[in-house]
Design a protein around this motif. Structure first.
Motif, PDB file in Angstrom:
ATOM      1  N   PHE A 105       0.771  -1.233   0.103  1.00  0.00           N
ATOM      2  CA  PHE A 105       0.061  -0.116  -0.040  1.00  0.00           C
ATOM      3  C   PHE A 105       0.602   1.280  -0.164  1.00  0.00           C
ATOM      4  CE2 PHE A 105      -3.208  -2.842   2.640  1.00  0.00           C
ATOM      5  CZ  PHE A 105      -3.730  -3.200   1.375  1.00  0.00           C
ATOM      6  N   PRO A 106       0.348   2.418  -0.580  1.00  0.00           N
ATOM      7  CA  PRO A 106       1.263   3.544  -0.611  1.00  0.00           C
ATOM      8  C   PRO A 106       1.552   4.134   0.824  1.00  0.00           C
ATOM      9  CG  PRO A 106      -0.993   4.032  -1.545  1.00  0.00           C
ATOM     10  CD  PRO A 106      -1.119   2.617  -1.420  1.00  0.00           C
ATOM     11  N   CYS A 107       0.600   4.052   1.724  1.00  0.00           N
ATOM     12  CA  CYS A 107       0.714   4.628   3.199  1.00  0.00           C
ATOM     13  C   CYS A 107       0.187   3.782   4.070  1.00  0.00           C
ATOM     14  CB  CYS A 107       0.209   5.964   2.820  1.00  0.00           C
ATOM     15  SG  CYS A 107      -1.588   5.850   2.517  1.00  0.00           S
ATOM     16  N   ALA A 108       0.339   4.171   5.388  1.00  0.00           N
ATOM     17  CA  ALA A 108      -0.274   3.325   6.378  1.00  0.00           C
ATOM     18  C   ALA A 108      -1.865   3.455   6.252  1.00  0.00           C
ATOM     19  CB  ALA A 108       0.120   3.892   7.753  1.00  0.00           C
ATOM     20  N   LEU A 109      -2.388   2.722   7.014  1.00  0.00           N
ATOM     21  CA  LEU A 109      -4.313   2.877   6.963  1.00  0.00           C
ATOM     22  C   LEU A 109      -4.683   3.300   8.249  1.00  0.00           C
ATOM     23  CD1 LEU A 109      -4.940  -0.465   5.155  1.00  0.00           C
ATOM     24  CD2 LEU A 109      -4.566   1.801   4.244  1.00  0.00           C
ATOM     25  N   ASP A 110      -5.579   4.029   8.288  1.00  0.00           N
ATOM     26  CA  ASP A 110      -6.225   4.501   9.654  1.00  0.00           C
ATOM     27  C   ASP A 110      -7.127   3.351  10.209  1.00  0.00           C
ATOM     28  OD1 ASP A 110      -4.973   6.739   9.475  1.00  0.00           O
ATOM     29  OD2 ASP A 110      -6.663   7.985   9.386  1.00  0.00           O
ATOM     30  N   TYR A 111      -7.235   3.188  11.515  1.00  0.00           N
ATOM     31  CA  TYR A 111      -8.069   2.319  12.276  1.00  0.00           C
ATOM     32  C   TYR A 111      -8.390   3.061  13.648  1.00  0.00           C
ATOM     33  CZ  TYR A 111      -6.918  -1.572   9.219  1.00  0.00           C
ATOM     34  OH  TYR A 111      -6.813  -2.369   7.984  1.00  0.00           O
ATOM     35  N   ALA A 112      -9.855   2.741  13.994  1.00  0.00           N
ATOM     36  CA  ALA A 112     -10.260   2.928  15.390  1.00  0.00           C
ATOM     37  C   ALA A 112      -9.442   2.404  16.405  1.00  0.00           C
ATOM     38  CB  ALA A 112     -11.693   3.032  15.436  1.00  0.00           C
ATOM     39  N   VAL A 113      -9.366   3.072  17.530  1.00  0.00           N
ATOM     40  CA  VAL A 113      -8.929   2.351  18.627  1.00  0.00           C
ATOM     41  C   VAL A 113      -9.833   2.040  19.659  1.00  0.00           C
ATOM     42  CG1 VAL A 113      -7.450   3.162  21.097  1.00  0.00           C
ATOM     43  CG2 VAL A 113      -6.663   4.201  18.452  1.00  0.00           C
ATOM     44  N   PRO A 114     -10.095   0.885  20.048  1.00  0.00           N
ATOM     45  CA  PRO A 114     -10.916   0.215  20.814  1.00  0.00           C
ATOM     46  C   PRO A 114     -10.774   0.882  22.300  1.00  0.00           C
ATOM     47  CG  PRO A 114      -9.451  -1.567  20.422  1.00  0.00           C
ATOM     48  CD  PRO A 114      -9.091  -0.332  19.382  1.00  0.00           C
ATOM     49  N   GLN A 115     -11.850   0.743  23.201  1.00  0.00           N
ATOM     50  CA  GLN A 115     -11.646   1.205  24.450  1.00  0.00           C
ATOM     51  C   GLN A 115     -10.763   0.687  25.420  1.00  0.00           C
ATOM     52  OE1 GLN A 115     -12.965   4.155  25.501  1.00  0.00           O
ATOM     53  NE2 GLN A 115     -12.157   3.988  27.437  1.00  0.00           N
ATOM     54  N   SER A 116     -10.683  -0.710  24.987  1.00  0.00           N
ATOM     55  CA  SER A 116      -9.853  -1.494  25.699  1.00  0.00           C
ATOM     56  C   SER A 116      -8.188  -1.322  25.730  1.00  0.00           C
ATOM     57  CB  SER A 116     -10.076  -3.200  25.419  1.00  0.00           C
ATOM     58  OG  SER A 116      -9.774  -3.289  24.195  1.00  0.00           O
ATOM     59  N   LEU A 117      -7.928  -0.535  24.446  1.00  0.00           N
ATOM     60  CA  LEU A 117      -6.642  -0.331  24.353  1.00  0.00           C
ATOM     61  C   LEU A 117      -6.245   1.381  24.342  1.00  0.00           C
ATOM     62  CD1 LEU A 117      -5.870  -2.811  21.178  1.00  0.00           C
ATOM     63  CD2 LEU A 117      -4.949  -2.942  23.531  1.00  0.00           C
TER      64      LEU A 117
ATOM     65  N   ARG B 156     -12.457   1.052  11.034  1.00  0.00           N
ATOM     66  CA  ARG B 156     -12.821  -0.300  11.662  1.00  0.00           C
ATOM     67  C   ARG B 156     -11.920  -0.534  12.655  1.00  0.00           C
ATOM     68  NH1 ARG B 156     -12.705  -4.902   7.025  1.00  0.00           N
ATOM     69  NH2 ARG B 156     -13.443  -6.199   8.743  1.00  0.00           N
ATOM     70  N   PRO B 157     -12.260  -0.936  13.730  1.00  0.00           N
ATOM     71  CA  PRO B 157     -11.384  -0.941  15.248  1.00  0.00           C
ATOM     72  C   PRO B 157     -10.198  -2.097  15.039  1.00  0.00           C
ATOM     73  CG  PRO B 157     -13.214  -2.277  15.532  1.00  0.00           C
ATOM     74  CD  PRO B 157     -13.507  -1.603  14.173  1.00  0.00           C
ATOM     75  N   ILE B 158      -9.004  -1.946  15.690  1.00  0.00           N
ATOM     76  CA  ILE B 158      -7.980  -2.732  15.924  1.00  0.00           C
ATOM     77  C   ILE B 158      -8.580  -3.877  16.637  1.00  0.00           C
ATOM     78  CG2 ILE B 158      -5.852  -2.974  16.983  1.00  0.00           C
ATOM     79  CD1 ILE B 158      -5.116  -0.240  16.477  1.00  0.00           C
ATOM     80  N   LYS B 159      -8.098  -5.265  16.309  1.00  0.00           N
ATOM     81  CA  LYS B 159      -8.705  -6.528  16.913  1.00  0.00           C
ATOM     82  C   LYS B 159      -7.804  -6.542  18.251  1.00  0.00           C
ATOM     83  CE  LYS B 159     -11.701  -7.698  13.915  1.00  0.00           C
ATOM     84  NZ  LYS B 159     -13.000  -8.032  14.324  1.00  0.00           N
ATOM     85  N   GLU B 160      -6.633  -6.481  18.166  1.00  0.00           N
ATOM     86  CA  GLU B 160      -5.905  -6.723  19.394  1.00  0.00           C
ATOM     87  C   GLU B 160      -4.329  -6.534  19.362  1.00  0.00           C
ATOM     88  OE1 GLU B 160      -4.638 -10.899  20.103  1.00  0.00           O
ATOM     89  OE2 GLU B 160      -5.300 -11.410  18.267  1.00  0.00           O
ATOM     90  N   ARG B 161      -3.728  -6.329  20.393  1.00  0.00           N
ATOM     91  CA  ARG B 161      -2.333  -5.873  20.187  1.00  0.00           C
ATOM     92  C   ARG B 161      -1.524  -7.240  20.641  1.00  0.00           C
ATOM     93  NH1 ARG B 161      -0.534  -1.471  24.550  1.00  0.00           N
ATOM     94  NH2 ARG B 161      -1.179  -3.375  25.919  1.00  0.00           N
ATOM     95  N   LEU B 162      -0.618  -7.592  19.997  1.00  0.00           N
ATOM     96  CA  LEU B 162       0.197  -8.997  20.118  1.00  0.00           C
ATOM     97  C   LEU B 162       1.065  -8.535  21.308  1.00  0.00           C
ATOM     98  CD1 LEU B 162       0.851 -10.207  16.428  1.00  0.00           C
ATOM     99  CD2 LEU B 162      -1.093 -10.795  18.210  1.00  0.00           C
TER     100      LEU B 162
END
Length: 746
Positions: free
Chosen positions: A24-36, A83-89
């Protein structure tokens, strides 16, 4: 540099950018869930949705880049569409320094930043993480009711109270008992199992283990490099020295200083899998071997090395180009050995020069970099001339060894017998050396038996069906091979065009043909062939080097592999079969490359007490390269090269960028190249050459056309390229590859 606020959690942010290892030409934006919301920070490795699948990426933030390099900002996406981030590894985050380096490489090369990230991230994620080991500790005294056997007493003696945990294997071996004895003590409450932290697989190099005795220029150079490391700021130094002058031992003193300061060092070698002698030198100096990073190590070793680099326990990493993208905790020194080598340029995928990007990585880490070579590139010499780099010079070989004498064999006056390729002068010289019990080497930088196979009846030439290149005969394997796409086919009995049987003949020599001739001329000699076809990987290389050092080999016949810094003390004669090879064509750097390669090959001779000799077979002995090799005046030759390039603003006095247009359809490639040619930029100090068919006009089934952008030194090519490419809309059948600072024009 990266803003400090970007290193903190992002509690107030409702969106973050995530860079995915995709084109992709750049990073993609995502929503930050409340848990993170209260903990997510730049560099965190996260899982995000992409279409109907899940992808792993890294939380990214804007990096401050030079104006000429900075790409245009991406369009803003409405918050409602995120769309929200699913999880942090649960993985170590990528440092701000490494993220900035990735952005810098992507911006400079015009590569998708995600594809640069992939070189750093995929090793981080590939395969399962190693589970922590289980260790045993002493937690009490044995109860009176427990019968103390000699075996149990041995375990307690081996693991006293307060000792750090040890694994079951270590404990049973030390105590000389079985597993059941340990478990019995655990059941009695005397021992307890616990998870151990990760143990580094790499022993600590000792900077004081075996310091060399350096004198004169060597001592001065080593002192200078140590001082650069002590400063803990960025600097660039060219360490130039004749072959055999001890450059490796000198820059290892800089590594020793880096280790003494508790920091990490990165050493880039052009052929890491072929560096057995280098590893031995390192082990002699520091008592242990370094951590190694290249394509041939297994996945488990890659994961362990990556983790040890990140936590700082791998103090020295020795690697190929991709080691630049490792997660150093505290990088204090970068070494680029044989900095002139073209192999540092990656041509596939992300096109970058590891030597140049190593300078960037060192600058971002505020660490010194040392570029070492006996034959520095013109770009590096120009950086010395303009004051960007410091310069240390070693003019003499180590230990009193003398430089070899170089002589030309004029093949017009001393031709070999018909059908052969070794001049009688070279044959007699080899016989004389072998007769004295010395070793000799024949060099030809061409694999296989013959570079061309043609029909004597109709003149048909065997060509690759996927590339515009001749098929090379490999007689040992009984195949014809393309050295560009690796296509192979059996050698036919009859000409595929006219059907004439037994009419195909080999034209020209390859390394196999020279070996065949050598076996006939020197029937009693023990011959070893060193080429990528016969020497593959570190183990095979180490075995070959060992045999040569033990004098189990009389005559070495090799391709460019034999030019890689080997030290063979009993090798006194080097014969170059075709010294003119590489001087033809329109390659800007043909003379420079040939000079560097043959100078390096010649440097294998006479590295100990016995004097060395180099014989160059040439049909153009009057060529400036041949004359420079005979005189040994490398500096004068490079000065003349510089004088020839300056008027036309050729590198390093100007900038180049190539556009390679390719398609499976020739008309589509022509049309796209024509569009780019019509919209080509122009102006004072800006010129576009082409489009023209590439020298390899068809490669792996794709038709290729080239355009070359040339600018004055003070004009950056990246903004021009972005505007140029943005003006042309191409079909999906066409691909345009960008090569900034090309070194190959094929």
């Amino acid at each position: 540099m990266v803003q400090s606020s970007l290193l903190e959690p992002l509690p107030s942010r409702k969106r973050v950018s995530v860079l995915l290892p995709l084109p992709f030409p750049c990073a993609l934006d995502y929503a930050v869930p409340q848990s993170l919301a209260d903990t997510l920070a730049p560099g965190d490795v996260v899982v995000v949705p992409l279409g109907g699948r899940r992808e792993t990426g890294v939380v990214w933030e804007e990096t401050a880049l030079p104006v000429d390099l900075a790409p245009p900002p991406p369009p803003e996406i409405a918050a409602s569409r995120l769309r929200p981030i699913k999880e942090r590894l649960d993985l170590p985050p990528l440092s701000a320094e490494l993220r900035q380096f990735i952005d810098w490489v992507a911006a400079y090369t015009l590569a998708p930043p995600g594809m640069v990230l992939a070189m750093a991230l995929r090793s981080h994620l590939r395969g399962e993480q190693t589970a922590p080991a289980v260790g045993w500790v002493r937690v009490g005294e044995p109860p009176e009711s427990l019968r103390m056997t000699p075996a149990r007493r041995a375990v307690l003696d081996a693991l006293p109270q307060g000792a750090p945990p040890v694994t079951m294997a270590e404990l049973t071996e030390k105590a000389g008992v079985g597993v059941s004895v340990v478990r019995g003590l655990a059941d009695a409450g005397v021992l307890k199992s616990m998870l151990m932290g990760p143990v580094s697989p790499f022993a600590e190099p000792d900077p004081f283990h075996n310091p060399p005795v350096l004198e004169g220029d060597q001592a001065t150079a080593a002192t200078g490099l140590r001082a650069r490391v002590e400063e803990r700021v960025f600097s660039a130094t060219l360490l130039e020295g004749v072959t055999g002058s001890g450059k490796t031992e000198i820059y290892l003193e800089a590594v020793a200083e880096c280790l003494a300061q508790g920091r990490q060092a990165l050493v880039l070698l052009p052929e890491i899998a072929l560096s057995a002698q280098w590893m031995d030198r390192f082990a002699r100096r520091f008592g242990v071997r370094p951590a190694v990073w290249h394509s041939e190590i297994g996945q488990k070793a890659r994961r362990l090395t990556w983790a040890a680099c990140e936590d700082g326990s791998a103090r020295v990493i020795v690697g190929a180009r991709s080691a630049l993208f490792m997660p150093f905790r505290d990088l204090g020194l970068v070494i680029v050995d044989e900095e002139h080598e073209a192999v540092f340029k990656q041509e596939d995928g992300v096109t970058y020069n590891a030597r140049d990007m190593a300078v960037v990585r060192a600058r971002l880490a505020k660490a010194p970099i040392v570029l070492a070579s006996a034959t520095p590139s013109l770009e590096t010499l120009n950086n010395v001339e303009t004051g960007r780099y410091r310069h240390l010079v070693l003019t003499a070989r180590h230990g009193g060894a003398s430089m070899p004498e170089t002589h030309l064999i004029d093949m017009r006056e001393n031709p070999p017998p018909r059908g052969l390729f070794l001049s009688p002068v070279l044959v007699e010289a080899v016989k004389a050396r072998l007769g004295r019990g010395e070793q000799a080497m024949l060099f030809l930088n061409r694999r296989g038996y013959a570079p061309l196979t043609l029909c004597r009846t109709c003149g048909h030439r065997m060509e690759c069906p996927h590339c515009t290149s001749w098929l090379v005969e490999h007689r040992k394997k009984r195949v014809l091979a393309c050295h560009y796409c690796e296509h192979t086919e059996p050698v036919p009995h009859a000409c595929p065009t006219c059907g004439a049987e037994d009419s195909l003949t080999a034209i020209g020599p390859g390394i196999e043909r020279i070996t065949e001739e050598a076996r006939s001329e020197f029937p009693d000699a023990r011959i070893m062939v060193m080429a990528s076809d016969t020497i593959s990987g570190p183990a095979a290389t180490a075995e070959a080097v060992g045999r040569i050092s033990r004098r189990e080999v009389d005559l070495i016949i090799g391709t460019q592999i034999v030019a890689k810094g080997w030290h063979f003390p009993h090798l006194t004669l080097v014969g170059v079969v075709d010294a003119d090879l590489g001087l033809g064509g329109a390659d800007l750097r043909a003379g420079e490359r040939t000079m560097q390669l043959l100078h390096q090959v010649a440097g294998r001779a006479g590295r100990a007490e016995a004097p060395g000799e180099v014989l160059l077979q040439s049909f153009t002995p009057e060529h400036p390269v041949m004359q420079a090799l005979v005189s040994g005046d490398f500096a004068a030759f490079m000065a003349e090269e510089a004088d020839q390039r300056k008027p036309g603003f050729w590198p390093p006095f100007g900038r180049l960028a190539a556009l390679i247009v390719s398609s499976e359809n020739a008309d589509a490639a022509d049309n796209a190249a024509r569009q780019l040619g019509v919209s080509a930029p122009h102006g004072n100090g800006v010129e576009v050459l082409g489009p023209v068919p590439a020298p390899i006009a068809v490669l792996r089934g794709r038709h290729r056309r080239r355009l070359l952008l040339r600018t004055h030194r003070n004009i950056a090519v990246q903004p021009i390229l972005r505007r140029w490419l943005g003006q042309v809309t191409l079909t999906s059948a066409v691909r345009v590859d960008v090569d900034v600072d090309p070194i190959s024009f094929m």
